[in-house]
Design a protein around this motif. Structure first.
Motif, PDB file in Angstrom:
ATOM      1  N   ASN A   1      42.431  46.096  50.171  1.00 52.62           N
ATOM      2  CA  ASN A   1      41.072  45.700  49.812  1.00 52.62           C
ATOM      3  C   ASN A   1      41.098  44.653  48.706  1.00 52.62           C
ATOM      4  N   PRO A   2      40.155  43.688  48.696  1.00 52.25           N
ATOM      5  CA  PRO A   2      40.230  42.565  47.755  1.00 52.25           C
ATOM      6  C   PRO A   2      39.876  42.904  46.318  1.00 52.25           C
ATOM      7  N   PHE A   3      39.413  44.089  46.045  1.00 58.80           N
ATOM      8  CA  PHE A   3      39.087  44.477  44.680  1.00 58.80           C
ATOM      9  C   PHE A   3      40.160  45.421  44.162  1.00 58.80           C
ATOM     10  N   THR A   4      40.876  44.995  43.135  1.00 56.88           N
ATOM     11  CA  THR A   4      41.985  45.796  42.646  1.00 56.88           C
ATOM     12  C   THR A   4      41.547  46.919  41.718  1.00 56.88           C
ATOM     13  N   GLY A   5      40.311  46.896  41.263  1.00 60.57           N
ATOM     14  CA  GLY A   5      39.819  47.974  40.415  1.00 60.57           C
ATOM     15  C   GLY A   5      40.339  47.853  38.996  1.00 60.57           C
ATOM     16  N   GLY A   6      40.721  48.955  38.425  1.00 59.35           N
ATOM     17  CA  GLY A   6      41.225  48.941  37.057  1.00 59.35           C
ATOM     18  C   GLY A   6      40.100  48.760  36.057  1.00 59.35           C
ATOM     19  N   GLY A   7      39.472  47.582  36.040  1.00 65.14           N
ATOM     20  CA  GLY A   7      38.414  47.301  35.075  1.00 65.14           C
ATOM     21  C   GLY A   7      37.065  47.877  35.453  1.00 65.14           C
ATOM     22  N   GLY A   8      36.887  48.345  36.679  1.00 61.32           N
ATOM     23  CA  GLY A   8      35.612  48.918  37.081  1.00 61.32           C
ATOM     24  C   GLY A   8      35.374  48.726  38.559  1.00 61.32           C
ATOM     25  N   VAL A   9      34.256  49.215  39.042  1.00 59.65           N
ATOM     26  CA  VAL A   9      33.908  49.118  40.449  1.00 59.65           C
ATOM     27  C   VAL A   9      33.709  47.649  40.853  1.00 59.65           C
ATOM     28  N   SER A  10      34.203  47.287  42.016  1.00 61.79           N
ATOM     29  CA  SER A  10      34.073  45.922  42.539  1.00 61.79           C
ATOM     30  C   SER A  10      34.603  44.869  41.553  1.00 61.79           C
ATOM     31  N   THR A  11      35.664  45.215  40.872  1.00 58.79           N
ATOM     32  CA  THR A  11      36.314  44.278  39.963  1.00 58.79           C
ATOM     33  C   THR A  11      37.723  44.016  40.453  1.00 58.79           C
ATOM     34  N   GLY A  12      38.095  42.763  40.494  1.00 48.32           N
ATOM     35  CA  GLY A  12      39.422  42.415  40.954  1.00 48.32           C
ATOM     36  C   GLY A  12      40.112  41.493  39.978  1.00 48.32           C
ATOM     37  N   LEU A  13      40.845  40.547  40.516  1.00 49.33           N
ATOM     38  CA  LEU A  13      41.605  39.619  39.694  1.00 49.33           C
ATOM     39  C   LEU A  13      41.364  38.191  40.146  1.00 49.33           C
ATOM     40  N   ILE A  14      41.440  37.276  39.197  1.00 49.35           N
ATOM     41  CA  ILE A  14      41.458  35.854  39.516  1.00 49.35           C
ATOM     42  C   ILE A  14      42.874  35.493  39.933  1.00 49.35           C
ATOM     43  N   GLU A  15      43.041  35.009  41.156  1.00 51.49           N
ATOM     44  CA  GLU A  15      44.366  34.601  41.617  1.00 51.49           C
ATOM     45  C   GLU A  15      44.814  33.345  40.887  1.00 51.49           C
ATOM     46  N   VAL A  16      46.012  33.357  40.328  1.00 51.21           N
ATOM     47  CA  VAL A  16      46.616  32.193  39.678  1.00 51.21           C
ATOM     48  C   VAL A  16      47.958  31.927  40.336  1.00 51.21           C
ATOM     49  N   ILE A  17      48.147  30.700  40.853  1.00 54.77           N
ATOM     50  CA  ILE A  17      49.397  30.358  41.515  1.00 54.77           C
ATOM     51  C   ILE A  17      49.968  29.067  40.943  1.00 54.77           C
ATOM     52  N   ASP A  18      51.277  28.903  41.113  1.00 55.64           N
ATOM     53  CA  ASP A  18      51.959  27.720  40.596  1.00 55.64           C
ATOM     54  C   ASP A  18      53.269  27.558  41.365  1.00 55.64           C
ATOM     55  N   ASN A  19      53.881  26.377  41.209  1.00 52.30           N
ATOM     56  CA  ASN A  19      55.186  26.084  41.817  1.00 52.30           C
ATOM     57  C   ASN A  19      55.222  26.463  43.300  1.00 52.30           C
ATOM     58  N   ILE A  20      54.302  25.881  44.051  1.00 52.39           N
ATOM     59  CA  ILE A  20      54.209  26.138  45.487  1.00 52.39           C
ATOM     60  C   ILE A  20      55.261  25.284  46.186  1.00 52.39           C
ATOM     61  N   THR A  21      56.219  25.931  46.815  1.00 56.92           N
ATOM     62  CA  THR A  21      57.366  25.251  47.409  1.00 56.92           C
ATOM     63  C   THR A  21      57.374  25.477  48.912  1.00 56.92           C
ATOM     64  N   PHE A  22      57.614  24.401  49.677  1.00 59.06           N
ATOM     65  CA  PHE A  22      57.602  24.513  51.142  1.00 59.06           C
ATOM     66  C   PHE A  22      58.485  23.427  51.727  1.00 59.06           C
ATOM     67  N   ASP A  23      58.835  23.624  52.999  1.00 58.41           N
ATOM     68  CA  ASP A  23      59.643  22.647  53.707  1.00 58.41           C
ATOM     69  C   ASP A  23      58.784  21.490  54.188  1.00 58.41           C
ATOM     70  N   THR A  24      59.395  20.349  54.392  1.00 53.67           N
ATOM     71  CA  THR A  24      58.701  19.239  55.036  1.00 53.67           C
ATOM     72  C   THR A  24      58.825  19.398  56.543  1.00 53.67           C
ATOM     73  N   PRO A  25      57.815  18.985  57.313  1.00 58.06           N
ATOM     74  CA  PRO A  25      57.873  19.170  58.767  1.00 58.06           C
ATOM     75  C   PRO A  25      59.126  18.543  59.359  1.00 58.06           C
ATOM     76  N   GLY A  26      59.810  19.313  60.204  1.00 58.53           N
ATOM     77  CA  GLY A  26      61.013  18.825  60.864  1.00 58.53           C
ATOM     78  C   GLY A  26      62.280  19.028  60.069  1.00 58.53           C
ATOM     79  N   ALA A  27      62.166  19.560  58.825  1.00 48.62           N
ATOM     80  CA  ALA A  27      63.354  19.767  58.008  1.00 48.62           C
ATOM     81  C   ALA A  27      64.113  20.997  58.474  1.00 48.62           C
ATOM     82  N   VAL A  28      65.404  21.022  58.195  1.00 49.30           N
ATOM     83  CA  VAL A  28      66.217  22.205  58.436  1.00 49.30           C
ATOM     84  C   VAL A  28      65.953  23.174  57.301  1.00 49.30           C
ATOM     85  N   VAL A  29      65.506  24.374  57.634  1.00 49.33           N
ATOM     86  CA  VAL A  29      65.119  25.359  56.633  1.00 49.33           C
ATOM     87  C   VAL A  29      66.255  26.342  56.420  1.00 49.33           C
ATOM     88  N   PRO A  30      66.482  26.804  55.188  1.00 51.20           N
ATOM     89  CA  PRO A  30      67.542  27.775  54.932  1.00 51.20           C
ATOM     90  C   PRO A  30      67.404  29.025  55.794  1.00 51.20           C
TER      91      PRO A  30
END
Length: 219
Positions: free
Chosen positions: A162-191
């Motif tokens: 469910n998208p609400f993680t709780g902890g702080g109260g009913v219907s309370t979740g978290l702000i998603e924070v992401i960084d260093n998003i790494t991906f292959d380039t199309p057609g590359a040989v992937v590990p």
């Protein structure tokens, strides 16, 4: 020196074992101006990936250290179940990893998850999750390398998905924070999966050195 340089060095070492044709790109948002950004945001690092949110608003770039490594991307807010969506415009990809933070123990419960789901068009290719360590620091990594995909979602959920993680109260979740998003380039040989697993662990280990930085509450 930016910690992403250390992560890049770890990636280079594992890619050497995968073969010279392997190629990865990392989006770290360091060249992007801080502030609210519109749905469809494209980072300066790579033109072939656009970011959206589930609700059509709430994307923001900023330095949230130690919940990001310098600049990161987040999806507000923590009471509406919003989450991050990424859409590739340059064809299918086969490898994706990203670091995540803001797993605040005051707004989570033990067992809460970071969930990465990948799709090819509208068809779900797969889903993986990491149980959050709840230390409010960008020191965990999640990734996928088991099929072709061209879009993905990243969300914080409770143990049941469910998208609400709780902890702080009913219907309370978290702000998603992401960084260093790494991906292959199309057609590359992937590990191969074993090499990919080593790479994910390497990225995550670099994030652990962020623990001593000043905390900034987002949730």
């Amino acid at each position: 020196m930016k910690l992403r340089i250390l992560a890049a060095a770890a990636a280079a070492a594992t890619l050497a074992a995968a073969g010279p044709a392997a190629a990865l790109v990392t989006i770290d948002f360091e060249e992007d101006a801080a502030g609210v950004v519109a749905d469809g945001f494209i980072a300066a690092d790579y033109a072939g990936l656009a970011f959206f949110t589930d609700l059509g608003e709430g994307l923001e770039v900023g330095n949230y250290s130690p919940q990001s490594d310098g600049n990161g991307l987040l999806a507000r807010n923590d009471t509406n179940g919003n989450f991050i969506v990424g859409v590739f415009s340059d064809g299918p990809h086969s490898f994706l990893s990203l670091d995540f933070g803001n797993d605040d123990s005051a707004f989570t419960n033990p067992g809460d998850r970071a969930v990465l789901t990948v799709f090819l068009g509208a068809v779900m290719v797969g889903q993986t999750f990491v149980v959050m360590n709840r230390n409010d620091v960008l020191d965990q990594t999640i990734g996928f390398n088991f099929g072709s995909f061209d879009n993905f979602t990243f969300a914080y959920t409770d143990a049941a998905g469910n998208p609400f993680t709780g902890g702080g109260g009913v219907s309370t979740g978290l702000i998603e924070v992401i960084d260093n998003i790494t991906f292959d380039t199309p057609g590359a040989v992937v590990p191969e999966p074993a090499t990919w697993a080593m790479m994910i662990l390497g990225f995550g280990g670099v994030g652990a050195t962020l623990r001593g930085r000043r905390r900034l509450r987002l949730a």
